[in-house]
Design an enzyme around this catalytic site. Structure first.
Site, PDB file in Angstrom:
ATOM      1  N   ARG A  46       0.822  -1.206   0.000  1.00  0.00           N
ATOM      2  CA  ARG A  46       0.000   0.000   0.000  1.00  0.00           C
ATOM      3  C   ARG A  46       0.858   1.259   0.000  1.00  0.00           C
ATOM      4  O   ARG A  46       0.352   2.349  -0.217  1.00  0.00           O
ATOM      5  CB  ARG A  46      -0.907   0.011   1.249  1.00  0.00           C
ATOM      6  CG  ARG A  46      -1.914  -1.124   1.262  1.00  0.00           C
ATOM      7  CD  ARG A  46      -2.581  -1.233   2.610  1.00  0.00           C
ATOM      8  NE  ARG A  46      -3.352  -0.053   2.951  1.00  0.00           N
ATOM      9  CZ  ARG A  46      -4.595   0.175   2.565  1.00  0.00           C
ATOM     10  NH1 ARG A  46      -5.201  -0.718   1.813  1.00  0.00           N
ATOM     11  NH2 ARG A  46      -5.219   1.259   2.925  1.00  0.00           N
TER      12      ARG A  46
ATOM     13  N   TRP B 211       1.871   6.539   5.962  1.00  0.00           N
ATOM     14  CA  TRP B 211       2.111   7.352   4.768  1.00  0.00           C
ATOM     15  C   TRP B 211       1.780   8.781   5.184  1.00  0.00           C
ATOM     16  O   TRP B 211       0.624   9.096   5.454  1.00  0.00           O
ATOM     17  CB  TRP B 211       1.208   6.892   3.618  1.00  0.00           C
ATOM     18  CG  TRP B 211       1.616   7.491   2.304  1.00  0.00           C
ATOM     19  CD1 TRP B 211       2.148   8.733   2.068  1.00  0.00           C
ATOM     20  CD2 TRP B 211       1.558   6.863   1.022  1.00  0.00           C
ATOM     21  NE1 TRP B 211       2.421   8.894   0.756  1.00  0.00           N
ATOM     22  CE2 TRP B 211       2.066   7.781   0.081  1.00  0.00           C
ATOM     23  CE3 TRP B 211       1.113   5.620   0.584  1.00  0.00           C
ATOM     24  CZ2 TRP B 211       2.144   7.495  -1.277  1.00  0.00           C
ATOM     25  CZ3 TRP B 211       1.193   5.350  -0.766  1.00  0.00           C
ATOM     26  CH2 TRP B 211       1.700   6.271  -1.692  1.00  0.00           C
TER      27      TRP B 211
ATOM     28  N   ASN C 156      -5.354   4.917  11.412  1.00  0.00           N
ATOM     29  CA  ASN C 156      -5.444   5.223   9.977  1.00  0.00           C
ATOM     30  C   ASN C 156      -6.563   6.229   9.794  1.00  0.00           C
ATOM     31  O   ASN C 156      -7.578   6.151  10.495  1.00  0.00           O
ATOM     32  CB  ASN C 156      -5.837   3.980   9.170  1.00  0.00           C
ATOM     33  CG  ASN C 156      -4.678   3.035   9.000  1.00  0.00           C
ATOM     34  OD1 ASN C 156      -3.571   3.320   9.415  1.00  0.00           O
ATOM     35  ND2 ASN C 156      -4.969   1.897   8.380  1.00  0.00           N
ATOM     36  N   GLY C 157      -6.437   7.115   8.822  1.00  0.00           N
ATOM     37  CA  GLY C 157      -7.494   8.081   8.544  1.00  0.00           C
ATOM     38  C   GLY C 157      -7.084   9.466   8.976  1.00  0.00           C
ATOM     39  O   GLY C 157      -5.888   9.784   9.045  1.00  0.00           O
TER      40      GLY C 157
ATOM     41  N   GLU D 197      -6.230   9.602 -23.058  1.00  0.00           N
ATOM     42  CA  GLU D 197      -6.013   8.585 -22.026  1.00  0.00           C
ATOM     43  C   GLU D 197      -6.911   7.361 -22.268  1.00  0.00           C
ATOM     44  O   GLU D 197      -6.473   6.220 -22.107  1.00  0.00           O
ATOM     45  CB  GLU D 197      -6.259   9.203 -20.635  1.00  0.00           C
ATOM     46  CG  GLU D 197      -6.179   8.260 -19.450  1.00  0.00           C
ATOM     47  CD  GLU D 197      -4.834   7.558 -19.291  1.00  0.00           C
ATOM     48  OE1 GLU D 197      -3.872   7.896 -19.996  1.00  0.00           O
ATOM     49  OE2 GLU D 197      -4.775   6.625 -18.475  1.00  0.00           O
TER      50      GLU D 197
ATOM     51  N   LYS E 277      -5.544   3.596 -22.882  1.00  0.00           N
ATOM     52  CA  LYS E 277      -5.980   2.431 -22.096  1.00  0.00           C
ATOM     53  C   LYS E 277      -6.424   1.324 -23.045  1.00  0.00           C
ATOM     54  O   LYS E 277      -6.063   0.173 -22.872  1.00  0.00           O
ATOM     55  CB  LYS E 277      -7.165   2.780 -21.183  1.00  0.00           C
ATOM     56  CG  LYS E 277      -6.904   3.616 -19.963  1.00  0.00           C
ATOM     57  CD  LYS E 277      -6.114   2.964 -18.879  1.00  0.00           C
ATOM     58  CE  LYS E 277      -4.645   3.058 -19.119  1.00  0.00           C
ATOM     59  NZ  LYS E 277      -3.911   4.209 -18.782  1.00  0.00           N
TER      60      LYS E 277
ATOM     61  N   GLU F 119      -3.499  -0.323 -24.883  1.00  0.00           N
ATOM     62  CA  GLU F 119      -2.603  -1.099 -24.017  1.00  0.00           C
ATOM     63  C   GLU F 119      -3.141  -2.484 -23.707  1.00  0.00           C
ATOM     64  O   GLU F 119      -2.385  -3.445 -23.696  1.00  0.00           O
ATOM     65  CB  GLU F 119      -2.401  -0.368 -22.668  1.00  0.00           C
ATOM     66  CG  GLU F 119      -1.510   0.828 -22.747  1.00  0.00           C
ATOM     67  CD  GLU F 119      -1.229   1.390 -21.359  1.00  0.00           C
ATOM     68  OE1 GLU F 119      -2.179   1.861 -20.712  1.00  0.00           O
ATOM     69  OE2 GLU F 119      -0.073   1.364 -20.930  1.00  0.00           O
TER      70      GLU F 119
ATOM     71  N   HIS G   5     -10.879  17.972 -39.869  1.00  0.00           N
ATOM     72  CA  HIS G   5      -9.669  18.367 -40.600  1.00  0.00           C
ATOM     73  C   HIS G   5      -8.883  17.156 -41.091  1.00  0.00           C
ATOM     74  O   HIS G   5      -7.694  17.277 -41.372  1.00  0.00           O
ATOM     75  CB  HIS G   5      -8.790  19.257 -39.710  1.00  0.00           C
ATOM     76  CG  HIS G   5      -9.469  20.537 -39.343  1.00  0.00           C
ATOM     77  ND1 HIS G   5      -9.693  21.541 -40.263  1.00  0.00           N
ATOM     78  CD2 HIS G   5     -10.030  20.958 -38.197  1.00  0.00           C
ATOM     79  CE1 HIS G   5     -10.344  22.538 -39.673  1.00  0.00           C
ATOM     80  NE2 HIS G   5     -10.580  22.196 -38.418  1.00  0.00           N
TER      81      HIS G   5
ATOM     82  N   LYS H 278       5.641  -2.145 -16.241  1.00  0.00           N
ATOM     83  CA  LYS H 278       5.023  -1.128 -15.383  1.00  0.00           C
ATOM     84  C   LYS H 278       5.890   0.119 -15.307  1.00  0.00           C
ATOM     85  O   LYS H 278       5.390   1.239 -15.314  1.00  0.00           O
ATOM     86  CB  LYS H 278       4.808  -1.719 -13.981  1.00  0.00           C
ATOM     87  CG  LYS H 278       4.114  -0.776 -12.999  1.00  0.00           C
ATOM     88  CD  LYS H 278       2.686  -0.495 -13.408  1.00  0.00           C
ATOM     89  CE  LYS H 278       2.045   0.604 -12.589  1.00  0.00           C
ATOM     90  NZ  LYS H 278       0.876   1.190 -13.275  1.00  0.00           N
TER      91      LYS H 278
HETATM   92  O1  M6R Z   1       5.718   5.866 -14.022  1.00  0.00           O
HETATM   93  P1  M6R Z   1       5.373   6.878 -15.050  1.00  0.00           P
HETATM   94  O2  M6R Z   1       4.139   7.640 -14.758  1.00  0.00           O
HETATM   95  O3  M6R Z   1       6.531   7.807 -15.337  1.00  0.00           O
HETATM   96  O4  M6R Z   1       5.145   6.048 -16.377  1.00  0.00           O
HETATM   97  C1  M6R Z   1       4.924   6.672 -17.595  1.00  0.00           C
HETATM   98  C2  M6R Z   1       4.345   5.712 -18.600  1.00  0.00           C
HETATM   99  O5  M6R Z   1       5.264   4.694 -18.882  1.00  0.00           O
HETATM  100  C3  M6R Z   1       3.033   5.090 -18.116  1.00  0.00           C
HETATM  101  O6  M6R Z   1       2.088   6.074 -17.840  1.00  0.00           O
HETATM  102  C4  M6R Z   1       2.458   4.136 -19.172  1.00  0.00           C
HETATM  103  O7  M6R Z   1       2.044   4.866 -20.278  1.00  0.00           O
HETATM  104  C5  M6R Z   1       1.309   3.339 -18.544  1.00  0.00           C
HETATM  105  N1  M6R Z   1       1.387   1.993 -18.980  1.00  0.00           N
HETATM  106  C6  M6R Z   1      -0.027   3.897 -18.856  1.00  0.00           C
HETATM  107  O8  M6R Z   1      -1.083   3.077 -18.552  1.00  0.00           O
END
Ligand code: M6R
Length: 604
Positions: free
Chosen positions: A27, A75, A99-100, A480, A484, A487, A503, A599
């Site tokens: 977390r 955190w 927490n909270g 975005e 998504k 991806e 255009h 990631k």
């Molecule tokens: O960790 P970051 O935000 O710097 O990563 C940037 C991109 O690699 C990241 O946003 C990527 O486009 C993701 N897979 C989006 O879903």
């Protein structure tokens, strides 16, 4: 996001607490601590940074026999991540983890200080233990003092408290933040703020309801509801599968993270929004002295949130903004001027391209700020200042909750700068803050919505491409949405400004071109509608997302009748995330780990 564990029994107390905290590591946290009460004696260990630091500090501590213990990963919200601010917090003879947020902590702290309490930390949590000890002086019992204490707390909390006068008891309360009580085969008691620390240890658990409070001893679990009526403990069987528990019953981490967005935005806002102003504890307003321009650099989803911010900064803070894709910026020989604040945005804080642009800005002598989800990441360590987005760990490769928190941070930052520059009136800032407070409820997924999107998704598995279209901040949202979809479904998609379709791209329009049209009622509705009508007239298949019924669409997803475009933004964001996910599931793809993607992209 903070985590809580607790244990009462005769097994290896220290190991149980530290193992539990390890299970909560995902977390995210910046410090941790444990307190163990045994034979009228407290042993307390706290450390900043990773759990290994705490483990090292407590290495020689090895309690055996009956003990009670509480532990916490923190955190930081109120007060910096220091050892003093780490939980458990001490009164004179009691410790608490929480927490909270205690919303009325400032008033309580003042009163307690006036009556002689000595505070050591900057946290809101510490008021709980001082309040408890004040009540204990006059109460009939420790439980009576605990009951009186929690009745004075406002806000969201999950609390465990232990005190010397009752060294066989752990007191607990839950209001708004999660808390689970567990029991093992020997009848020993456990606590945790989520399932995972309890898996493999307890077979039976009680998921406490909001308003529940009580205590456990070796013999009893006593639970009272918010009206102080005693409740029968209601045990559920705990799953034995850690991975599925981590997914919280969802099919994929991405799905869980979409559903978590409402909760994590509460964390993002914690301690930062007040009635009339935004406060970032981590920022010195001098950072903005002499700044006439903001330059933002990022990749992927983070780049899209930066694009959203460019509208908000110019609209609210009246400051010039430019947004750059990091991999482009690196080699364009950019003109960097000293009156520019350089802002890098990254979920991970490790993306190589973005990190490099931050180094370039630093070398050019610019002031730098990082908006990031991971404390102590390379970018956070490098920049002059950083704001953490507090999304918690994001496991799905396709970013969802990190994006939501980035946009909220940018929205708050635009108001923070607006206040510094007097570009909005106090009333206008107040209105924006009241809108910010509504975001968590807008992000709660309404009954029937997900089901509708699942049903609809079967019509979007083929075709020669998708266009996500929108205007203003709904254009970066369209980008975005398209990212998504690409991806995780591997289908071709583009995000486009609605007004730009005529255009060129409109040439592609036919029934096999799917247009996902973002039609908010509070942002250029009529203009966007005409753009969609142009596509509909050319037979593109249209899925309209709008609070206003749209008869030229083939499919229509109705959004709520909210009072501002920013709120419409967040509701539509969830819809495009769910739509991509449901199409990907139907196509049989690995939603959490799509092909060819990582990631965190730490190479150029
Ligand atoms: O960790 P970051 O935000 O710097 O990563 C940037 C991109 O690699 C990241 O946003 C990527 O486009 C993701 N897979 C989006 O879903």
């Amino acid at each position: 996001m903070c985590g809580i564990v607790g244990y009462l029994g005769s097994k290896k107390t220290k190991d149980i607490l530290l193992d539990g905290l390890q299970e909560l590591e995902y977390r995210g946290y910046d410090s941790a601590g444990i307190a163990v009460l045994q034979n009228d004696d407290f042993s307390v260990y706290k450390a900043v940074g990773k759990l290994v630091n705490l483990q090292e500090k407590a290495a020689a501590f090895d309690p055996s026999g009956f003990a009670i213990g509480i532990g916490h990963t923190r955190w930081a919200t109120h007060g910096k991540p220091t050892e003093l601010n780490a939980h458990p917090h001490l009164g004179e003879s009691s410790y608490v983890v929480h927490n909270g947020i205690i919303e009325n902590y400032a008033a309580l702290k003042r009163e307690l200080q006036e009556s002689g309490a000595h505070f050591l930390s900057q946290t809101d949590t510490e008021v709980i233990v001082h309040l408890f000890e004040k009540e204990l002086r006059t109460a009939d019992s420790a439980f009576d003092a605990f009951t009186k204490t929690i009745s004075q707390l406002q806000g969201a909390f999950a609390i465990l408290l232990v005190t010397k006068s009752e060294d066989r008891t752990i007191f607990f309360a839950k209001q708004g933040s999660p808390m689970i009580v567990g029991r093992d085969a020997d009848g020993e008691k456990y606590f945790a703020s989520s399932d995972t620390p309890l898996i493999g240890k307890c077979s039976d658990v009680i998921y406490l309801d909001d308003g529940d409070y009580g205590y456990v001893t070796p013999e009893t679990i006593a639970i009272f509801d918010k009206k102080s009526n005693k409740k029968e403990p209601h045990f559920s069987k705990l799953s034995t599968n850690k991975l599925s528990a981590q997914k919280g019953g969802f099919r994929f981490f991405m799905e869980k993270e979409i559903y978590e967005q409402s909760e994590v935005i509460i964390d993002t806002l914690l301690g930062r929004i007040f009635d009339k102003e935004i406060h970032f504890e981590e920022l010195d307003s001098k950072l903005f002295d002499g700044i006439n321009e903001i330059k933002l650099c990022a990749c992927g989803t983070s780049y899209h949130s930066a694009l959203v911010s460019s509208y908000l900064f110019e609209r609210y803070a009246k400051i010039r903004v430019s947004v750059e894709i990091a991999s482009e910026f690196r080699y364009k020989e950019p003109l960097l001027c000293q009156d520019t604040l350089f802002v890098a945005i990254s979920q991970s804080g490790e993306t190589a391209d973005t990190l490099e642009t931050l180094k370039m800005a630093k070398e050019a002598g610019l002031k730098t700020l990082v908006i990031c989800n991971v404390d102590n990441s390379s970018m956070v360590r490098l920049a002059d200042a950083s704001i953490l987005t507090r999304a918690g760990i994001e496991k799905g490769v396709a970013s969802t909750k990190a994006f939501a928190t980035q946009v909220v941070v940018f929205w708050m930052l635009s108001l923070y700068i607006a206040k510094l520059k007097n570009s909005l009136t106090t009333e206008q800032i107040e209105k924006q803050i009241s809108l910010l407070r509504e975001v968590p409820s807008v992000l709660k997924i309404k009954e029937g919505l997900h089901e509708k999107i699942t049903r609809l998704s079967k019509r979007y598995l083929h075709g020669h491409g998708f266009f996500f279209i929108g205007r203003d901040i709904f254009y970066p949202l369209a980008l975005e949405g398209a990212l998504k979809l690409k991806e995780i479904t591997y289908l071709h998609a583009e995000g486009y400004p609605s007004g730009e379709m005529k255009h060129g791209p409109i040439a592609l329009a036919d029934p096999e071109l799917f247009t996902i049209a973002l039609l908010p009622q509070h942002m250029l509705y009529e203009k966007s509608k005409s753009n969609v009508e142009e596509l509909s007239a050319r037979d593109s298949t249209i899925c309209a997302i709008s609070p206003v019924e749209f008869d030229k669409a083939d499919d229509y997803i109705k959004t709520s009748d909210v009072r501002d475009y920013m709120l419409e933004f967040f509701e539509m964001m969830v819809i495009v995330q769910l739509l991509s996910m449901e199409i990907a599931i139907r196509l049989g793809n690995d939603v959490d780990m799509p092909r060819n993607l990582a990631k965190s992209v730490t190479v150029e």
